[in-house]
Design a protein around this motif. Structure first.
Motif, short mmCIF file in Angstrom:
data_model
loop_
_atom_site.label_atom_id
_atom_site.label_comp_id
_atom_site.label_asym_id
_atom_site.label_seq_id
_atom_site.Cartn_x
_atom_site.Cartn_y
_atom_site.Cartn_z
N GLY A 1 25.43 68.01 64.05
CA GLY A 1 26.34 68.34 62.96
C GLY A 1 27.63 68.98 63.43
O GLY A 1 28.72 68.62 62.99
N ASN B 1 19.74 55.65 64.01
CA ASN B 1 19.54 56.82 64.88
C ASN B 1 18.42 56.57 65.89
O ASN B 1 18.61 56.73 67.09
N VAL C 1 21.61 72.11 53.96
CA VAL C 1 22.95 72.06 53.39
C VAL C 1 23.74 70.93 54.05
O VAL C 1 23.64 70.73 55.26
N ASP C 2 24.52 70.20 53.24
CA ASP C 2 25.33 69.13 53.81
C ASP C 2 26.51 68.83 52.87
O ASP C 2 26.44 69.11 51.68
N ILE C 3 27.58 68.26 53.45
CA ILE C 3 28.74 67.91 52.62
C ILE C 3 28.65 66.48 52.09
O ILE C 3 29.51 66.07 51.32
N SER C 4 27.63 65.72 52.50
CA SER C 4 27.52 64.33 52.05
C SER C 4 26.41 64.16 51.02
O SER C 4 25.22 64.32 51.32
N ALA D 1 24.08 70.91 57.98
CA ALA D 1 24.36 69.49 58.24
C ALA D 1 23.03 68.74 58.27
O ALA D 1 22.77 67.94 59.15
N THR D 2 22.22 69.03 57.28
CA THR D 2 20.83 68.54 57.25
C THR D 2 20.75 67.02 57.11
O THR D 2 19.76 66.41 57.51
N GLU E 1 31.51 75.67 56.78
CA GLU E 1 32.63 76.59 57.00
C GLU E 1 32.78 77.59 55.85
O GLU E 1 33.66 78.45 55.88
C1 LIG Z 1 24.97 62.98 62.48
S1 LIG Z 1 24.50 63.67 60.95
C2 LIG Z 1 23.12 64.67 61.37
C3 LIG Z 1 22.12 64.78 60.27
C4 LIG Z 1 20.83 65.48 60.61
N1 LIG Z 1 21.03 66.85 60.97
C5 LIG Z 1 20.08 64.77 61.70
O1 LIG Z 1 19.74 65.39 62.68
O2 LIG Z 1 19.81 63.57 61.59
C6 LIG Z 1 25.78 64.86 60.69
C7 LIG Z 1 25.76 65.48 59.30
O3 LIG Z 1 26.69 66.58 59.30
C8 LIG Z 1 27.23 66.68 57.99
N2 LIG Z 1 28.41 67.56 58.08
C9 LIG Z 1 29.56 67.36 58.73
N3 LIG Z 1 30.39 68.40 58.59
C10 LIG Z 1 29.73 69.31 57.82
C11 LIG Z 1 30.07 70.61 57.34
N4 LIG Z 1 31.25 71.16 57.58
N5 LIG Z 1 29.15 71.27 56.60
C12 LIG Z 1 27.94 70.71 56.33
N6 LIG Z 1 27.58 69.47 56.76
C13 LIG Z 1 28.46 68.79 57.50
C14 LIG Z 1 27.49 65.22 57.65
O4 LIG Z 1 27.71 65.01 56.28
C15 LIG Z 1 26.22 64.55 58.19
O5 LIG Z 1 25.23 64.43 57.21
#
Ligand SMILES: C[S@@+](CC[C@H](N)C(=O)[O-])C[C@H]1O[C@@H](n2cnc3c(N)ncnc32)[C@H](O)[C@@H]1O
Length: 246
Positions: A135, A34, A87-90, A65-66, A118
């Protein structure tokens, strides 16, 4: 291609499953790549976005999407909230965030939870402010994601979204397209061993409804006073909106 149908691995699984898998795969190198690929400019963009909340001094915050937690950590530095939930899905990305929380002794302020934008695991009208960095582009259903964040935001609360956008002017547009199309997939292959993830990155940015199309969608689900601020020739943009008191 539309935002919802664009997926990282072109398999039959849902976009959400593929996005979670992709971020699990790249979680170990995510922070390094990043900052490396953005030449550190993402740190300036993050600070600028968080400062949008300075005047309201939110106490209880949600960072959707933390990922590895950097945006939430920036909020803690700048805004000093009493509590922020990420909160995050990964699970892979959250494991990196958890490590940072422990190392910095922030357990009382910052906690993370597996969850989907969602269908967020929170009651209506819970948070003073919501943040999302890089995110929303990955949501399977963008409108539903924006709607559910609106639901959990308190009346009078504010959302701040930071996302890549598509620069429009010569020669930045051409340089940006070249860098994203040819250079980032190569770095992704070399460092993260996942070329698909860094091919998906420019494709997902190109497919994202940026600028006014995004603020129009925010208004559609209920946000008011929406503002769109392009950063550094429009490479990234900050979007803000308010949930009006009833
Ligand atoms: C590019 S990363 C950004 C992480 C962080 N926010 C940052 O600024 O570095 C995108 C993140 O979005 C998460 N994500 C994607 N779709 C999501 C959803 N529907 N709900 C929660 N998290 C989600 C991914 O798992 C990933 O960790």
């Amino acid at each position: 291609m539309e935002n919802q149908t664009l997926t990282p691995y072109k398999s039959d699984r849902s976009k959400k499953e593929q996005v979670a898998e992709m971020f699990n795969n790249i979680s170990g190198t995510y922070d390094f790549l990043n900052h490396f690929m953005s030449l550190g400019i993402d740190i300036i963009w993050r600070k600028k976005a968080i400062r949008e909340l300075k005047s309201m001094a939110p106490k209880y915050m949600l960072d959707v999407a933390t990922g590895t937690g950097d945006f939430a950590l920036e909020s803690i530095n700048i805004l000093k909230p009493e509590k922020i939930v990420g909160v995050d899905i990964s699970e892979g990305m959250l494991a990196v965030a958890e490590k940072k929380i422990k190392e910095r002794n922030l357990e009382a302020v910052f906690s993370v939870k597996l969850g989907d934008s969602e269908g967020l695991p929170f009651e209506d009208n819970t948070f003073d402010a919501i943040t999302v960095a890089y995110g929303v582009r990955n949501y399977e259903n963008l409108e539903q994601g924006l709607k559910d964040m609106f639901r959990v935001l308190k009346p009078g609360g504010k959302i701040v979204i930071l996302e890549f956008s598509n620069p429009q002017k010569f020669p930045i547009k051409q340089l940006y397209n070249f860098y994203f199309k040819y250079v980032t997939p190569w770095f992704g292959k070399f460092f993260a061993k996942d070329k698909a993830a860094y091919t998906y990155l420019p494709e997902s940015v190109a497919a994202f409804p940026d600028g006014e199309r995004f603020t129009t969608l925010m208004q559609k689900v209920g946000y008011s006073q929406t503002i769109h601020k392009p950063l550094t020739f429009g490479i990234s943009s900050i979007y803000t909106g308010i949930k009006h008191e009833a």
